[in-house]
Write an enzyme that holds these catalytic residues in place. Structure first.
Site: not given
Ligand code: G6P
Length: 588
Positions: A2, A27, A73, A99-100, A465, A469, A472, A488, A583
Site C-alpha cells: 500500500c 503501490r 492493495w 503499509n506492510g 517479456e 506484457k 498484464e 512437447h 507497480k
Molecule cells: C511488479 C510490476 C512489474 C515489475 C515487477 C518487479 O510485478 O507490476 O512491472 O516488473 O513488480 O518490480 P521491480 O520494481 O522489482 O523491478
C-alpha cells in the site's frame, strides 16, 4: 502493499493528501482513505476504489493540523469500506495508516479480544491501532515502542493521537518510509514522489525507527534512544510525471526509451566506462555472477546471464520469491546482481538480507535512488529512466538491458558497445516514428483469448517479456515457449486462429525457428513474425532496422510492448493500472 502519506503543520490537506495518494497509487489502488484532525474533531473518509473516486467525495477543503492518507492493495480482507484505511482504535484515541503485513496479527487479535476489543475490519492493520491504544498509558512514544516489540512482520505506519493535534507519529520496519522537511510543516510518505513540490529534503528512515513530526521539527528514536539520520536531497526533476499529451503513461514511457538509453550512455561512458573499479574487480574475481529479480526485471536478468556467459563467466538467475526460501549454494565466491526498477520489491529485500547476512557482495541496479534495496547494497547503480508510472514496466526493461551490456563490455574493455547501443536507439526510434502497422495488427486481434510467444536463444527471452506484457495490460492468456519445446505439449493447444508471436533476430537459430512457425501455421495458427531486417522474409509482419544480435531483444520487446498496449487500447482496458496489479510488490 500500500502507500501511506501524512503531514503536520500548515498544510492544504486536501491537496497534499490526495495528490500524494495519486503519486503512490502504483503501490495499489483497491481502496483509499484520509483522516484529518482539526482540534478535537477527526474527519474520516475511506472507500473502495481509486483515489479519484475518493477525491470526488471529499469537501472542498480539509481544515486541520495533522492528516494521514492511504491507498491500498488488498492483502487481508476484500477491498471494501470497512477494510480501507485509516483505521480508528476502539476508544477513538488513535487513527492509523499501515503499509506492510503483520504476520502475528491473529494471535494479537485474540489477546485484544480477551481485553474487550472488538474489530470492524478483516485486516491485519486494524490490530495495530488497537494494540497502540491498549499499550498507551499517557505516552504515545512509549506505546509505540512497546507495540513494535510485539509486532512481527513489516510495517510503515503514520499515527494520529486525538489529544495531540500538533504531532504525527510514525514507526517503521521492513516497509519503506521517508520524512520530508518542509517550512512550517513536515511530511512523511512511502515514497518521496508524494512529497515532491513541497520539499526536496528527505530523511530515509531505517528499520526499527519510530518517532514524531511536528510543524517545526521532528525526532527519531531507535531502541528507546534518539538517533540522527542523514538528510538527503532529491530533485523534483526525477519525479516529472506529466503525461505531456500522451493518453497513457505506458505509451509515454515507451516513447521515452530512446532518451532513457541516451541518458544511460551519458552516465556510464565518459572517455571510458564509468563503473566502480572496486566493483569491477570483485566481479572479475567472483566464481559466478548470480542475478535475482521479479517480473520484467527477472526477464532482463536472463539477458544479463547470457551477456556474462558470453565473456566466460558462470552466471545464473533466480526468481527472488523462490530463491529467498531456498538460497542454494551458488559457489564459493559469488557476486550477486539484483535488478529492481522500484528498489522496494519485498521478495528481493528478503533475498538481499540473506546475502548481506552472509557478507556476500551485491550490486543493486535500480531506478529509485534511496530505495530500500539501494541503501542496503554493497554497490548500486541507477538506471536514470525517470519515474515509471504505468504498472507494466517498459522503459526500465530497456535501460536494464543496456546497463548490463555496458557493464559486461566494461569488464572486457570493449568500447564497441557505445556504437551498438546507438544503433539500438536508432532502431527503436524508427519503430516509434511509425507504429501504425503494429496498432492495426493489434486492433485486428482484439478478440484473441490465447497467445503463444515463441523464439530461441535471445528470441526466447524477448518472448518471455512479450508474453508478460500481453497478460498484464491486455488480459490475454499468453505463454512464452522456446521454439524447440513446442512439440512437447503446447502445440496441442494450437487451433485455427490461435495467435502466435514469433521472433527472428539470430542467424544461427533462424532456420529452426522458421520451421516451428511453418509447423504452427499448418495447424491454423495466426503467426505474427517479428524480425530483424537482416533476416526478414516475405510474410514476416513486423520487421525492425538491424541491431547487433545481442541487442535484438530491445526492438523485439518494444514491438511487443506496443502490441500489448494497442490490443489493450482496442479492448478499452485500464492500461496504466491493470486489475489486481501494483507497480511495486511490497509484500511477499
Ligand atoms: C511488479 C510490476 C512489474 C515489475 C515487477 C518487479 O510485478 O507490476 O512491472 O516488473 O513488480 O518490480 P521491480 O520494481 O522489482 O523491478
Amino acid at each position: 502493499m500500500c502507500g501511506i502519506v501524512g503531514g503536520v503543520g500548515k498544510i492544504d490537506f486536501r491537496n497534499y493528501l490526495i495528490n500524494g495518494l495519486k503519486k503512490l497509487d502504483y503501490r495499489g489502488y483497491d481502496s483509499a482513505g484520509v483522516a484529518v484532525l482539526d482540534h478535537k474533531h477527526l474527519f474520516l473518509k475511506k472507500m473502495p476504489g481509486k483515489v479519484e473516486e475518493l477525491s470526488a467525495c471529499l469537501p472542498a477543503s480539509l481544515p486541520g493540523t495533522v492528516g494521514i492518507a492511504h491507498t491500498r492493495w488488498a492483502t487481508h480482507g476484500e477491498p471494501n469500506e470497512r477494510n480501507a484505511h485509516p483505521h480508528i482504535s476502539m476508544k477513538r484515541k488513535f487513527a492509523l495508516v499501515h503499509n506492510g503485513v503483520i504476520e502475528n496479527f491473529k494471535a494479537i487479535k485474540k489477546d485484544l479480544f480477551k481485553h474487550g476489543y472488538g474489530f470492524l475490519s478483516d485486516t491485519d492493520s486494524e490490530i495495530v491501532v488497537d494494540l497502540l491504544e491498549y499499550n498507551y498509558h499517557g505516552d504515545v512514544l512509549a506505546a509505540i515502542k512497546k507495540t513494535m516489540g510485539e509486532l512481527e512482520g513489516s510495517y510503515a505506519c503514520a499515527i494520529i493521537h486525538a489529544d495531540e493535534p500538533n504531532r504525527l507519529y510514525f514507526m517503521k520496519n521492513a516497509s519503506p518510509l521517508l520524512l520530508g522537511k518542509g517550512e512550517g510543516a513536515n511530511y512523511l510518505a512511502s515514497d518521496a514522489g508524494a512529497m515532491i513540490g513541497l520539499t526536496e529534503s528527505f530523511v530515509d528512515l531505517e528499520d526499527g525507527d519510530y518517532g514524531y513530526l511536528e510543524p517545526d521539527g521532528y525526532a527519531i528514536f531507535a531502541d528507546g534512544n534518539p538517533v540522527e539520520r542523514e538528510i538527503v536531497a532529491r530533485s523534483k526533476d526525477f519525479y516529472d510525471d506529466d503525461l505531456h499529451g500522451y493518453p497513457h503513461y505506458m505509451i509515454k514511457e515507451i516513447h521515452e526509451i530512446p532518451s532513457v538509453l541516451r541518458r544511460l550512455l551519458d552516465n556510464y561512458l565518459d572517455d571510458g566506462f564509468v563503473f566502480d573499479k572496486n566493483m569491477l574487480s570483485m566481479i572479475k574475481m567472483a566464481s559466478s555472477v548470480h542475478f535475482l529479480a521479479c517480473g520484467t526485471s527477472f526477464y532482463a536478468c536472463k539477458v544479463g546471464v547470457k551477456y556474462f556467459r558470453s565473456i566466460g563467466k558462470r552466471s545464473g538467475a533466480s526468481i527472488a520469491s523462490e530463491w529467498a526460501y531456498d538460497p542454494y549454494d551458488i559457489g564459493e565466491n559469488p557476486f550477486f546482481i539484483i535488478l529492481s526498477q522500484s528498489g522496494e520489491t519485498a521478495d528481493l529485500i528478503k533475498c538481499q538480507k540473506v546475502i548481506n547476512d552472509n557478507n556476500l557482495p551485491n550490486l543493486v541496479v535500480t531506478n529509485s535512488k534511496g530505495s530500500t534495496l539501494e541503501r542496503k547494497a554493497t554497490f548500486s547503480s541507477l538506471l536514470y529512466a525517470g519515474v515509471e508510472v504505468a504498472v507494466a514496466s517498459t522503459k526500465s526493461y530497456l535501460a536494464q538491458i543496456a546497463y548490463l551490456a555496458l557493464l559486461v563490455a566494461s569488464l572486457k574493455s570493449d568500447g564497441r558497445v557505445e556504437g551498438d547501443i546507438r544503433t539500438l536507439i536508432s532502431s527503436i526510434e524508427k519503430i516509434l516514428a511509425d507504429d501504425s502497422k503494429i496498432k492495426k495488427l493489434a486492433y485486428e486481434r482484439k478478440d484473441a483469448t490465447d497467445a503463444f510467444y515463441v523464439g530461441r536463444g535471445y528470441d526466447y527471452l524477448a518472448a518471455l517479456e512479450g508474453a508478460l506484457k500481453m497478460k498484464e495490460v491486455a488480459y490475454v492468456h499468453a505463454e512464452a515457449y522456446p521454439g524447440g519445446e513446442l512439440k512437447h505439449g503446447p502445440i496441442a493447444l494450437i487451433q485455427k486462429g490461435t495467435l502466435v508471436v514469433g521472433y527472428i533476430t539470430d542467424a544461427e537459430k533462424e532456420a529452426s525457428s522458421r520451421n516451428n512457425f511453418v509447423e504452427l501455421a499448418s495447424r491454423g495458427a495466426d503467426i505474427l513474425v517479428v524480425s530483424d531486417e537482416k533476416y526478414t522474409r516475405e510474410g514476416d509482419l513486423l520487421s525492425f532496422p538491424a541491431v547487433p544480435e545481442y541487442l535484438g531483444v530491445g526492438p523485439s520487446v518494444v514491438i511487443s510492448q506496443l502490441l500489448a498496449y494497442y490490443l489493450a487500447e482496442a479492448k478499452g482496458l485500464p492500461i496504466d493500472k491493470p486489475r489486481n496489479l501494483a507497480k511495486s510488490v511490497t509484500v511477499e
